[in-house]
Write a protein that holds these residues in place. Structure first.
Motif, PDB file in Angstrom:
ATOM      1  N   LEU A  52       0.817  -1.218   0.000  1.00  0.00           N
ATOM      2  CA  LEU A  52       0.000   0.000   0.000  1.00  0.00           C
ATOM      3  C   LEU A  52       0.846   1.261   0.000  1.00  0.00           C
ATOM      4  O   LEU A  52       0.313   2.371  -0.010  1.00  0.00           O
ATOM      5  CB  LEU A  52      -0.926   0.004   1.224  1.00  0.00           C
ATOM      6  CG  LEU A  52      -1.962  -1.135   1.285  1.00  0.00           C
ATOM      7  CD1 LEU A  52      -2.714  -1.081   2.611  1.00  0.00           C
ATOM      8  CD2 LEU A  52      -2.934  -1.044   0.120  1.00  0.00           C
ATOM      9  N   SER A 223      -4.598   4.967   2.512  1.00  0.00           N
ATOM     10  CA  SER A 223      -3.832   3.724   2.600  1.00  0.00           C
ATOM     11  C   SER A 223      -3.823   3.182   4.025  1.00  0.00           C
ATOM     12  O   SER A 223      -3.910   1.971   4.238  1.00  0.00           O
ATOM     13  CB  SER A 223      -2.390   3.955   2.123  1.00  0.00           C
ATOM     14  OG  SER A 223      -2.355   4.284   0.751  1.00  0.00           O
ATOM     15  N   ALA A 227      -5.344  -0.316   5.201  1.00  0.00           N
ATOM     16  CA  ALA A 227      -4.529  -1.280   5.936  1.00  0.00           C
ATOM     17  C   ALA A 227      -5.249  -1.754   7.198  1.00  0.00           C
ATOM     18  O   ALA A 227      -5.241  -2.947   7.523  1.00  0.00           O
ATOM     19  CB  ALA A 227      -3.180  -0.657   6.304  1.00  0.00           C
ATOM     20  N   SER A 444      -9.673   0.806  -5.128  1.00  0.00           N
ATOM     21  CA  SER A 444      -9.070   1.626  -4.069  1.00  0.00           C
ATOM     22  C   SER A 444      -9.865   1.586  -2.774  1.00  0.00           C
ATOM     23  O   SER A 444      -9.316   1.810  -1.691  1.00  0.00           O
ATOM     24  CB  SER A 444      -8.921   3.079  -4.542  1.00  0.00           C
ATOM     25  OG  SER A 444     -10.188   3.645  -4.824  1.00  0.00           O
TER      26      SER A 444
END
Length: 490
Positions: A52, A223, A227, A444
């Motif tokens: 990422l 990101s 995660a 995304s």
């Protein structure tokens, strides 16, 4: 008891509160969590977060936040299971109906059987590495392939499958004993591997390392969020059927404490040591090594290699049984309670895990992402519906006997055994999460499918089911307004 429970076609002793042992105390649940996280899969998921574009320290934070969310999630499902003392598919009868519960049960079973086969194959790869190291002559068995797997691969795969089945045939107490051993064992391998790779790296690592160029603040924030929920999604299935195990816990307090020790402390520590190993491998190989088997193959010490491989093999078998074997066994029993026993369902799961040739399944991104991935995306909506039904609509009130009542007058019978409102909520939220998981343009935000599913599934179910959920058998008889009549239910 309001009806002859044992005569019901929905009844099976292994599904009923009668089989809840009460032996899974805090220590057992702590070891369960160690078995659940200490695996090749857990390491790979943690290290995969480098893809990422995050730095090492950011991954540690994201991993920890994901674990904190899982702690609260599993307190909800775990405590509910402990109170009801029934496994997940029976618990689901309250919200989906006594027959409708087969929908979430089979969806969970599909994901579990697929990953059971894959994890067994991955573990057999470790056994193959050990076999070749100890007996170089067997390397010739890798030259011949059958259905995409070498002869040596088949031998190791089938042997490990048989060993795992042998444990399951011993029942839930055998599973608990394996968990008590397998959980702590992997720390031996992880610490040994960490010390070895750190020594190769000159005892230095860089927590600011990122595998790709860092984006702006907005990109990094997205990101980080991705995660966090990748970690949550990794455990979405087991969180859904956590009741399969906590039904055997002696108290709700033991569940919460086991989660606190096994998740908040142990899992976060595992994530940190995984990142340390990856960052040390950057110093040695120039990039983060995602597969610990590759690191093991470079270990010169035969003794250290044997210890590491045996520990990883045992731990992988442990996680496979508790996360991917027990669940489909209960799910299959729930589909046909009068036929399946724990042993019969276990044998069927073992056979199916071979029939799907998991190495070919794992090698196909299309199958993993579009089939297993899309079914897995339904775990969030299912969790939202079940928890909203139990905690918000029923206020934690569940009549266990009624979960086995096949009479149309039963409070969990709804219409023809199905609660259409729960099915509609699942269909709506499931469509959203599947689209997020399989449509390339939405890649995304795909990691956010789990929280979106929980909110959408739980929210829609709350809106359409509120005022139509029976709390007790008297709701049908006195027409309190929650359910006007059997015929009027949807």
């Amino acid at each position: 008891m309001s009806f002859p429970q044992h005569e019901s076609r929905l009844y099976n002793k292994e599904l009923s509160p009668e089989s809840a042992s009460g032996t899974w105390n805090t220590r057992s649940l702590f070891n369960w969590w160690m078995s659940a996280w200490h695996s090749l899969g857990g390491y790979t998921v943690a290290i995969g977060l480098f893809a990422l574009g995050l730095m090492g320290w950011q991954i540690v934070i994201a991993f920890s936040l994901g674990i904190i969310i899982l702690y609260f999630v599993n307190n909800l499902s775990g405590v509910a299971g402990q109170r009801a003392k029934v496994p997940f598919p029976v618990f689901a009868r309250a919200s989906f109906g006594v027959y409708g519960a087969n929908i979430p049960a089979l969806l969970r079973a599909i994901v579990a059987i697929a990953w059971y086969g894959i994890q067994t194959w991955l573990a057999s790869s470790v056994v193959m590495l050990l076999a070749v190291k100890l007996w170089p002559n067997v390397e010739g068995l890798q030259a011949t392939n059958f259905l995409g797997l070498s002869i040596l691969g088949w031998i190791c795969f089938l042997a490990l499958s048989a060993l795992q089945l042998g444990v399951l045939l011993g029942g839930m107490e055998a599973v608990r004993r394996l968990s008590d051993i397998a959980g702590p064992t992997i720390w031996v391998a992880m610490i040994a591997l960490a010390l070895w790779v750190l020594s190769q790296a000159g005892w230095k690592i860089d927590f600011s390392y990122a595998s790709s160029e860092l984006g702006g603040a907005g990109t990094q924030t997205l990101s980080m969020a991705a995660a966090v929920f990748i970690i949550v999604a990794y455990f979405a299935g087991p969180s859904l059927n956590f009741a399969d195990f906590t039904r055997n816990a002696p108290s709700a307090a033991s569940v919460r404490k086991g989660n606190r020790l096994g998740l908040l402390i142990n899992a976060i520590a595992f994530g940190v040591i995984s990142v340390v190993i990856a960052l040390a491998s950057v110093e040695v190989y120039g990039e983060a090594v995602h597969d610990p088997i590759e690191l093991m193959a470079d270990i010169d010490s035969v003794t250290l290699l044997i210890v590491a491989i045996l520990a990883v093999s045992l731990a992988t078998a442990g996680i496979n049984i508790i996360l991917n074997f027990v669940s489909p066994v209960y799910d299959l029993i729930n589909v046909w309670p009068r036929f399946f026993t724990f042993k019969k369902a276990g044998i069927l799961v073992a056979v199916l895990s071979v029939v799907i040739t998991p190495w070919n399944l794992f090698a196909s991104p299309a199958i993993i992402n579009h089939f297993v991935g899309s079914v897995g995306a339904l775990m969030g909506p299912l969790f939202g519906i079940l928890m909203v039904d139990y905690y918000l609509l029923r206020k934690g009130v569940l009549h266990t006997d009624e979960l086995f009542n096949e009479d149309p007058s039963g409070i969990y019978f709804y219409r023809k055994g199905y609660n259409v409102r729960a099915v509609l909520a699942l269909a709506f939220a499931g469509l959203l999460t599947i689209m997020m998981s399989v449509i390339p343009a939405l890649v995304s935000i795909a990691p956010l499918a789990w929280p979106v599913g929980v909110i959408a599934g739980g929210g829609v179910y709350y809106l359409i089911a509120r005022g139509h959920v029976p709390i007790s058998p008297g709701d049908r008889e006195t027409h309190t307004g929650r359910i006007p009549s059997v015929e009027g239910q949807q």
